[in-house]
Write a protein that holds these residues in place. Structure first.
Motif, short mmCIF file in Angstrom:
data_model
loop_
_atom_site.label_atom_id
_atom_site.label_comp_id
_atom_site.label_asym_id
_atom_site.label_seq_id
_atom_site.Cartn_x
_atom_site.Cartn_y
_atom_site.Cartn_z
N THR A 113 -9.21 -2.05 -6.16
CA THR A 113 -9.42 -2.40 -4.86
C THR A 113 -8.56 -1.38 -3.83
N VAL A 114 -8.89 -0.67 -2.92
CA VAL A 114 -8.08 0.27 -2.38
C VAL A 114 -8.31 0.10 -0.64
N ALA A 115 -7.42 0.35 0.09
CA ALA A 115 -7.66 0.52 1.44
C ALA A 115 -6.78 1.50 2.00
N ILE A 116 -7.19 1.80 3.23
CA ILE A 116 -6.44 2.82 4.00
C ILE A 116 -5.70 1.96 5.11
N PRO A 117 -4.32 1.91 4.74
CA PRO A 117 -3.51 0.84 5.98
C PRO A 117 -3.44 1.15 7.34
N GLY A 118 -3.31 2.65 7.48
CA GLY A 118 -2.93 3.00 8.81
C GLY A 118 -1.57 2.62 9.24
N ARG A 119 -1.06 2.47 10.46
CA ARG A 119 0.03 2.18 10.91
C ARG A 119 -0.13 0.99 12.07
N GLN A 120 1.14 0.06 11.86
CA GLN A 120 1.13 -1.20 12.71
C GLN A 120 2.37 -1.01 13.49
N SER A 121 2.41 -1.66 14.61
CA SER A 121 3.41 -1.78 15.29
C SER A 121 4.19 -3.36 15.07
N ILE A 122 5.23 -2.97 14.39
CA ILE A 122 5.90 -4.53 13.90
C ILE A 122 7.51 -4.62 14.66
N GLY A 153 7.54 7.30 2.79
CA GLY A 153 6.51 7.58 1.64
C GLY A 153 4.96 7.60 1.80
N LEU A 154 4.60 6.89 2.79
CA LEU A 154 3.23 6.93 3.35
C LEU A 154 3.24 7.23 4.83
N SER A 155 2.06 7.93 5.14
CA SER A 155 1.68 8.23 6.64
C SER A 155 0.77 7.07 7.16
N GLY A 156 0.09 6.27 6.24
CA GLY A 156 -1.06 5.46 6.54
C GLY A 156 -2.45 5.88 6.15
N SER A 157 -2.62 7.18 6.01
CA SER A 157 -4.03 7.65 6.01
C SER A 157 -4.38 7.73 4.33
N GLU A 158 -3.52 7.36 3.57
CA GLU A 158 -3.94 7.47 2.16
C GLU A 158 -4.72 6.29 1.68
#
Length: 397
Positions: free
Chosen positions: A73-82, A368-373
């Motif tokens: 299972t994969v997902a493209i997480p994107g970026r969120q405001s936390i 390490g991640l941009s959120g588009s992977e």
């Protein structure tokens, strides 16, 4: 005759043989042609069967090969405001606790008017002390004031009469000066008597134990009949304005990130109710033994906030944008934290990451991640770098 018959008979036989030979050859060619057609048909039929069998074998091999490729299972997480949140625990207390004791001479407590949990106004009487002796003293001093005032009036009248006789020569200038001094002394004695009376009245007033400011009574340490004095200690404890606070214990690193004015959510132990507050003071010192400091969180009055109770706090120090992943997506080994991402060929790539805050939404990734992977959400522990997988995209809710 026989010769002719024999001749004719031979001729007939020769003619018969000449007709049958072409027919035999034709049948032979027809037979061969039929056999050839059947052979060709059989060849093509066998070829088709071999092709179908080959395709089936190839399909079986492909299916077997695909069955050996794991599905993840994969997902493209994107970026969120936390929100950046600091957690801490500590004890509840009055923001400004006021100890109330005996301000005067003290004595026998006659009445107590308040109980813990009661709101009082500034100057309100909390308890009274017996003042029977002090009242008699005040009355005596009041009489002394009246005597002094009478003497002052008499001295003033004598001075006025003497002044009228000066012009006739009946009283000398020296007598006038003496009467004037007598009048002034009488007025001075009036002021002294009044001051003594006021002092006594003030002392008597201090026998009333009063609230120094408006607020909430927290404790009561006195009962009627008790003898109290200036050395009796604290009789009442009050919270000025009813304001409470949580003295949250924070680690040294967290204390550096905490600022005055930061909002906070406080939850008392044993309760699900959450109270909003703000940091009004950050400790300027660190305990050398625990390496912790105190952040004082101001709270409005609520009966559920009891001084001395234990509570937890979530202090919001700011917000930023970051990638949020579930805990199942993050792996760890001797080299650090990492996740698996997929390249264009659906091959697993080990990607080192730096984790940040852990919240209910997941773990924030600071580096390490941009959120588009395409990030492997599950089964990452069973993958190896470069391994081909079958991705199953997880849709966002």
């Amino acid at each position: 005759m026989n010769y002719e018959a024999g001749m004719f008979g031979r001729q007939e036989r020769l003619e018969y043989t000449g007709d049958e030979a072409p027919k035999s050859r034709r049948w032979l060619w027809i037979t061969l042609a039929v056999v050839a057609v059947i052979a060709i048909a059989a060849f093509f039929m066998m070829g088709k069967q071999d092709g179908a069998a080959g395709k089936q074998a190839a399909a079986k091999n492909a299916s077997k090969a695909n069955s050996q490729i794991p599905t993840v299972t994969v997902a493209i997480p994107g970026r969120q405001s936390i929100q950046e949140v600091i957690s801490g625990t500590g004890s509840l207390a009055a923001k400004r606790e006021m100890p109330v004791g005996v301000a005067g001479e003290g004595g026998l407590v006659t009445r107590v008017f308040v109980e813990p949990g009661v709101w009082v106004n500034k100057g309100q009487v909390l308890a009274t002390v017996d003042r029977s002796v002090q009242v008699q003293t005040a009355e005596s001093l009041g009489a002394s004031v009246r005597v002094a005032e009478a003497d002052a009036r008499l001295a003033q009248a004598n001075l006025e009469r003497a002044q009228k006789l000066v012009s006739g020569g009946f009283i000398s200038k020296a007598d006038i000066d003496q009467k004037t001094a007598t009048r002034d002394q009488a007025n001075a004695r009036v002021r002294v008597a009044r001051a003594q009376l006021a002092e006594t009245q003030a002392r008597n007033g201090r026998l009333d134990i009063r609230a120094p400011e408006a607020g909430l009574v927290l404790t009561r340490q006195v009962e009627p009949g008790q003898i109290v004095s200036a050395g009796s200690g604290v009789l009442f404890r009050m919270a000025m304005g009813g304001q409470m606070e949580l003295r949250a214990q924070l680690a040294e690193a967290d204390l550096q990130r905490t600022r005055v004015g930061s909002t906070a959510q406080v939850t008392p132990t044993g309760s699900t109710q959450v109270f909003s507050g703000s940091v009004w003071q950050v400790s300027p010192v660190i305990d050398p033994n625990t390496r912790q400091g105190i952040a004082r969180i101001q709270l409005s009055y609520n009966p559920a906030l009891r001084p001395g109770g234990f509570a937890s706090a979530q202090i919001i120090t700011g917000s930023n944008s970051a990638v949020i992943l579930p805990q199942s997506a993050i792996q760890s080994d001797a080299q650090g934290n990492y996740v698996y991402t997929l390249d264009g060929k659906d091959q697993a790539i080990r990607t080192p990451v730096t984790t940040g805050e852990v919240t209910d939404a997941g773990v924030s990734i600071t580096q390490g991640l941009s959120g588009s992977e395409r990030v492997v959400m599950t089964a990452g522990a069973f993958l190896n770098p470069g391994q081909k997988v079958i991705p199953q995209l997880l849709k966002k809710q």
